[in-house]
Design an enzyme around this catalytic site. Structure first.
Site, short mmCIF file in Angstrom:
data_model
loop_
_atom_site.label_atom_id
_atom_site.label_comp_id
_atom_site.label_asym_id
_atom_site.label_seq_id
_atom_site.Cartn_x
_atom_site.Cartn_y
_atom_site.Cartn_z
CB SER A 190 -0.05 -7.70 -0.31
OG SER A 190 -0.54 -6.80 -1.16
CD1 TRP B 245 6.44 -4.92 -1.42
CD2 TRP B 245 4.83 -3.61 -2.12
NE1 TRP B 245 6.88 -4.33 -2.58
CE2 TRP B 245 5.99 -3.73 -3.28
CE3 TRP B 245 3.71 -2.91 -2.63
CZ2 TRP B 245 5.89 -2.92 -4.30
CZ3 TRP B 245 3.72 -2.06 -3.52
CH2 TRP B 245 4.78 -2.04 -4.74
CG HIS B 246 0.53 -1.49 -1.13
ND1 HIS B 246 0.47 -2.90 -1.27
CD2 HIS B 246 0.47 -1.17 -2.24
CE1 HIS B 246 -0.01 -3.17 -2.26
NE2 HIS B 246 0.02 -2.19 -3.44
N GLY B 247 2.94 0.03 2.46
CA GLY B 247 3.14 1.27 3.18
C GLY B 247 3.45 0.86 4.76
CG PHE C 46 3.63 2.12 -2.27
CD1 PHE C 46 3.12 2.50 -0.81
CD2 PHE C 46 2.54 2.13 -3.15
CE1 PHE C 46 1.91 3.40 -0.47
CE2 PHE C 46 1.27 2.78 -2.98
CZ PHE C 46 1.04 3.30 -1.44
#
Lengths: 477, 545
Positions: free
Chosen positions: A312, A315-317, A477
């Site tokens: 996760s 996924w954000h960066g 994102f």
């Protein structure tokens, strides 16, 4: 075309008006054209990428559903591989290359490509569809409807990451013009604009000033900026969701809820049930549960949690700060899981009720502090900055606050504090008391609220001469 | 409410009242000693604040010296020594000294709490209107005694403070009343059945009517907020707010143009010498399309017999950074709109069409003057459009002025010269174009071209650079910068002009003598003060329109 720009308001007005003027059969086509136009306003070339991802997942969905060559899994893997490759190429290649550079004599190969806006959102939405079909859902047979599902402009660039079951059904449904839809959609749009332009963008001035040069600020200023960031990111992201849901409502669609007062959470686990719900539930349904979910041993469950939250974070960066941020959230939950029996014993010993008001307030406060602690990693530009901020906070390096050095004036700071406090109560009323629906069934109070929100935006909003509309934080994102 | 809670409230009330009265019994020095640590901490925190950056738009010309506000002027003119200097806390429009802020805040809090305790006690079993008189009496009695004690203990006692205390007390009472009301309502909701209030049924007609009301309310809001939010302008041109306060049809001579007009011509001197009333309705780096609109607007309230236009603006570029400031203060009308559409672009245009766009973010820097002028409007201009400059640049020779070479703009400007000519002819006004005397001047060829083009259009023209030596300028003292005269030079130039004007025009006699007397004495005061002070030399030299 940002949601907080005049051009979006014009676009939305035209989009909604034309949609209802067209015959019902043509409405989905119009929305598809409008959605691609909306996306192409950032970078026309990248619309092809979205089209490619759409085509791949659509075809793989059909092939999976019809068991072509008798192999369901093959088409799922093909879809996953192709989509994740796109994501990797555009989002993670440079990051991975930098990480692996020491293995290749320190030379990192980097690609000079722009990160397509919202790529993580639409690819996850499309992958969710493929997995649903693999699990037995009926594949979509109309390419244009499916393309609209992937590219529907209100939720295209920053979610909510919708499920095919919810959206495709609505796309196929007859959506007659209902003035009530316009009314029900208008309030969330205004509310979102107010949160973004009045609170998020003004708080961003403090956060950007302090996090831009953390070494020039005291621990108190860093703490203030960190809490500010918590407010900023919530207002920013929830504002996007509100505008998205409001815009969709005007067009006759109901998008899923994405936030439920996250800072009122009593544990980190509870926080993730309330924050970015569409992504959390995506990870729960498509990663955590397939990994075994909660029906495994304690240690395996902890491992699952750590895997899910690290991914996760990624996924954000594509940066170490995001990975560590995700991991930290996983660690919080792992620790909570481990100390849970101890905590229960402690409560029993002290004869305290976990549901008592004071106990809940303490838990909320502790959770808020833990989440803020993690936000440092999310916001800091580098791991070095984050480490410095943590060091400053723990060693209490300076407790004075120089308001002039925060990038805003004292009245602005007071206004922001008042707004944050008002937001807490407003959110409570909206989520717990269904305020929006109740207001929408009135006339004078509703228009009074419209007036109040527009007045706040006009007087205190971030817009005007020399102001460059701030991108929503989650656009990256 | 249980007996125990009532007892606690009684104790709290007694303690609160004793606390208030005991504090009042303390001598001023002791009271200061208690509050000083907090005040000095607040002072320190505030003094670390940097001065806010002045908005670029409020500086129309690079040549402008730092402005002095009225309050600053008063402070420098009448310096008052205070025993102890405290910083000020800025609360929206008000600046309050920290010692007053801290003391008043503490006092207000004491009375709010007292109001809370009393109301909680008296309204313990619901809202009983009869009990409010007891509350009112308490709210009046305690502050009255408090101020009396202060009076006896030799401290300042103010009637206003009694009102403030009563107000604070009322806040406490109000909070309890509101809480009690809401809680009663909630209880009623649970116990009683809702009376059958019909839910609102969606109606397009009602929605449209409400929408119109919403729009009207927003227009009213903007209309009320804009005059307050727009930066106030008293000098450096574009003084429309003050121009419009000029008695109607009382101006004999109207002067238009750029900063060369509002720096070089002193209406007070002109009046003193000739009895002619004049007003400089110029703007920084004013371009000719704007000058034409200025003239049209200015003639709506005045009927001058003579219009003087400073003509250097013919050589200015199409757009410059001052177009916005020149148009911002113009009254809203079609002329302003057409100038906005033709002379500006992008965010400047957006700001002129919807000024909230440009100035809404000033809300946190508003001053009492912004509020006063925003609500009550401007007063008459004590300088009639002139800007008093006292700094000096020593001129050591003439230099060419760097102006943009835009032949198309020049031709467009000439078309506006014709429009100005036609307008003046239509109104029966004598028109006079001139070039101010300056040390940094356009090329001889350009000046000659202006003279030819203007005179070819049948307009009187004078280039005062040709008779530069006639003014008796002292190049060591009379220039603010190479392009502009300071007050010394402006007086000499205006006196020269006065002699010529006297021969051509007689005063209409419509002047407000008291107003002009005030203007003459105001200018004389400023002049005398500047003459008496050591000369102030300007640090940088630059030239502008």
């Amino acid at each position: 075309m940002n949601f907080n720009s005049l051009s979006y308001l014009v676009f939305l007005t035209v989009g909604v008006t034309v949609c209802y003027l067209l015959p019902r059969r043509a409405r989905n086509g119009w929305l598809l054209v409008a959605s691609y136009f909306f996306y192409m306003c950032w970078n026309p070339k990248y619309a092809l990428l979205m089209l490619f991802s759409t085509a791949v997942t659509f075809c793989c969905g059909l092939l999976t559903g019809r068991r072509v060559w008798g192999k369901k899994k093959l088409w799922l893997v093909v879809s996953l591989l192709l989509n994740l490759s796109i994501l990797f190429f555009f989002k993670y290649f440079n990051f991975a290359s930098g990480l692996l550079a020491p293995l290749f004599a320190g030379k990192a190969v980097t690609l000079n490509v722009l990160l397509p806006v919202g790529i993580s959102f639409y690819i996850f939405q499309a992958l969710g569809y493929t997995i649903d079909v693999y699990r037995g859902a009926a594949p979509e047979t109309n390419f244009f409807d499916y393309a609209l599902f992937v590219s529907f402009f209100p939720q295209l660039v920053a979610g909510p990451i919708e499920r095919s079951g919810n959206m495709l059904k609505q796309i196929k449904a007859d959506r007659p013009f209902r003035a009530e839809n316009l009314r029900d959609g208008f309030l969330p749009v205004l509310w979102g604009l107010m949160k973004k332009m009045v609170i998020a963008d003004n708080v961003a001035l403090i956060v950007n000033t302090v996090y831009g040069a953390p070494r020039e600020h005291t621990a108190a200023e860093l703490a203030l900026a960190t809490v500010g960031f918590a407010v900023q990111i919530y207002c920013d992201f929830s504002a996007y969701t509100d505008i998205a849901r409001g815009s969709a409502k005007m067009l006759g669609f109901s998008l899923m809820e994405n936030f439920r007062r996250p800072y009122a959470a009593v544990s980190v686990r509870d926080f993730w049930r309330r924050w970015h719900i569409s992504l959390s539930s995506w990870f729960r349904d498509y990663l955590y549960i397939p990994l075994g979910g909660s029906h495994v041993s304690k240690w395996r469950r902890i491992l699952n949690l750590l895997i899910v939250f690290t991914i996760s974070g990624l996924w954000h960066g594509a940066a170490l700060t995001f990975v560590v941020w995700g991991l930290l959230n996983g660690v919080y939950q792992a620790v909570s899981l481990l100390v849970d029996p101890l905590r229960k014993k402690w409560y029993a010993l002290l004869r305290l009720k976990e549901t008592a008001r004071l106990s809940r307030a303490c838990k909320t406060l502790v959770t808020f502090l833990l989440i803020n602690f993690a936000w440092v990693l999310f916001r800091a530009d580098t791991m070095g900055d984050a480490a410095f901020i943590f060091r400053s906070l723990f060693t209490l390096r300076g407790l004075s606050v120089n308001i002039a050095g925060l990038g805003v004036s004292l009245p602005t700071l007071i206004l922001l504090m008042l707004c944050a406090a008002a937001l807490w109560f407003a959110d409570r009323a909206i989520i717990d008391k269904d305020l929006a629906r109740r207001v929408n069934h009135t006339l004078v109070p509703r228009y009074a609220i419209y007036f109040l929100l527009i007045a706040l935006i006009l007087l205190f909003g971030s817009y005007g001469d020399g102001f460059d509309p701030q991108d929503f934080v989650y656009f990256q994102f | 409410m249980s007996r125990k809670k009532q007892t606690i409230l009684y104790v709290l009330i007694v303690l609160n009242v004793l606390f208030i009265w005991c504090n009042s019994m303390l001598p001023a020095e002791t009271s200061n000693a208690i509050s000083d640590p907090i005040i000095s901490r607040l002072d320190r925190a505030i003094s670390e604040k940097e001065e806010p950056v002045v908005e670029a738009q409020t500086k129309p010309s690079e040549t402008e010296p730092p402005k002095t506000t009225e309050s600053e002027k008063q402070e420098t003119e009448n310096p008052v020594q205070k025993e102890k200097k405290h910083e000020t806390v800025s609360l929206f429009f008000f600046k309050i000294r920290t010692h007053r802020f801290v003391r008043k805040s503490a006092h207000i809090l004491e009375y709010i709490l007292l109001g809370l305790w009393c109301a909680l006690l008296l309204l313990r079993d619901g809202i009983r209107p009869a009990r409010y008189k007891f509350l009112a009496l308490t709210g009046l009695f305690v502050p009255l005694i408090d101020e009396t004690i202060q009076f006896w203990s030799g401290r300042t006692s103010l009637v206003g403070d009694i009102w403030l205390d009563l107000l604070s007390f009322s806040v406490g009472v109000f909070v309890v009343t509101a809480g009690s009301y809401l809680s009663n309502r909630k209880n009623r909701k649970h116990t009683e059945k809702k009376p059958g209030r019909r839910p609102y049924e969606f109606s397009l007609k009602k929605e449209l009517a409400a929408g119109v009301c919403l729009l009207a309310a927003l227009v009213l809001l903007c209309g009320a907020a804009l005059p307050v939010l727009t930066p106030k302008r008293h000098d450096y041109g574009s003084v429309w707010g003050m121009y419009e306060k000029e008695p109607k049809n009382s101006v004999d001579v109207l002067v238009l143009g750029s900063s060369l007009a509002y720096c070089d011509i002193v209406p007070a001197v002109l009046y003193e010498k000739t009895g002619l009333t004049s007003f400089v309705m110029a703007g920084p780096e004013q371009t000719f399309p704007v000058t034409y609109r200025y003239l049209k607007q200015a003639l709506k309230t005045q009927s001058p017999r003579f219009v003087m236009v400073e003509a250097t603006g013919l050589l200015f570029g199409k757009t410059n950074r001052s177009v916005k400031v020149n148009l911002t203060y113009m009254p809203y009308n079609l002329d302003r709109l057409s100038a906005t559409m033709t002379e500006t672009a992008g965010s400047e245009r957006a700001g002129l069409l919807f000024p909230m766009y440009a100035y809404h973010d000033r809300w946190d820097e508003l001053t009492a003057e912004d509020l006063r002028k925003g609500v009550l409007g401007y007063d008459t201009d004590p300088m009639a459009g002139y800007t008093f400059l006292d700094e000096i640049t020593v001129i050591d020779g003439f230099s060419p002025r760097d102006l943009p070479d835009e032949p198309d703009t020049y031709l467009e400007n000439l078309s506006f010269v014709e429009k100005i000519r036609d307008l003046c002819a239509e109104k029966g006004i004598r028109l006079y174009f001139f070039l101010s005397p300056y040390a940094s001047r356009p090329e001889d060829g350009d000046r000659a071209k202006i003279m030819k083009d203007v005179t070819d259009r049948g307009i009187m023209f004078k280039d005062f650079n040709g008779s530069f030596d006639s003014f008796g300028f002292d190049l060591k003292t009379d220039f603010y910068d190479p392009a502009h005269l300071n007050y010394r030079g402006a007086v000499k130039f205006t006196e020269y002009l006065a002699d010529r004007l006297k021969a051509n025009i007689t005063p209409s006699g419509k002047a407000d003598a008291a107003l002009w007397k005030k203007r003459v004495s105001r200018f004389s005061e400023l002049r005398a003060a500047a003459d008496a002070a050591p000369p102030r030399y300007k640090q940088t030299t630059d030239n502008n329109g």
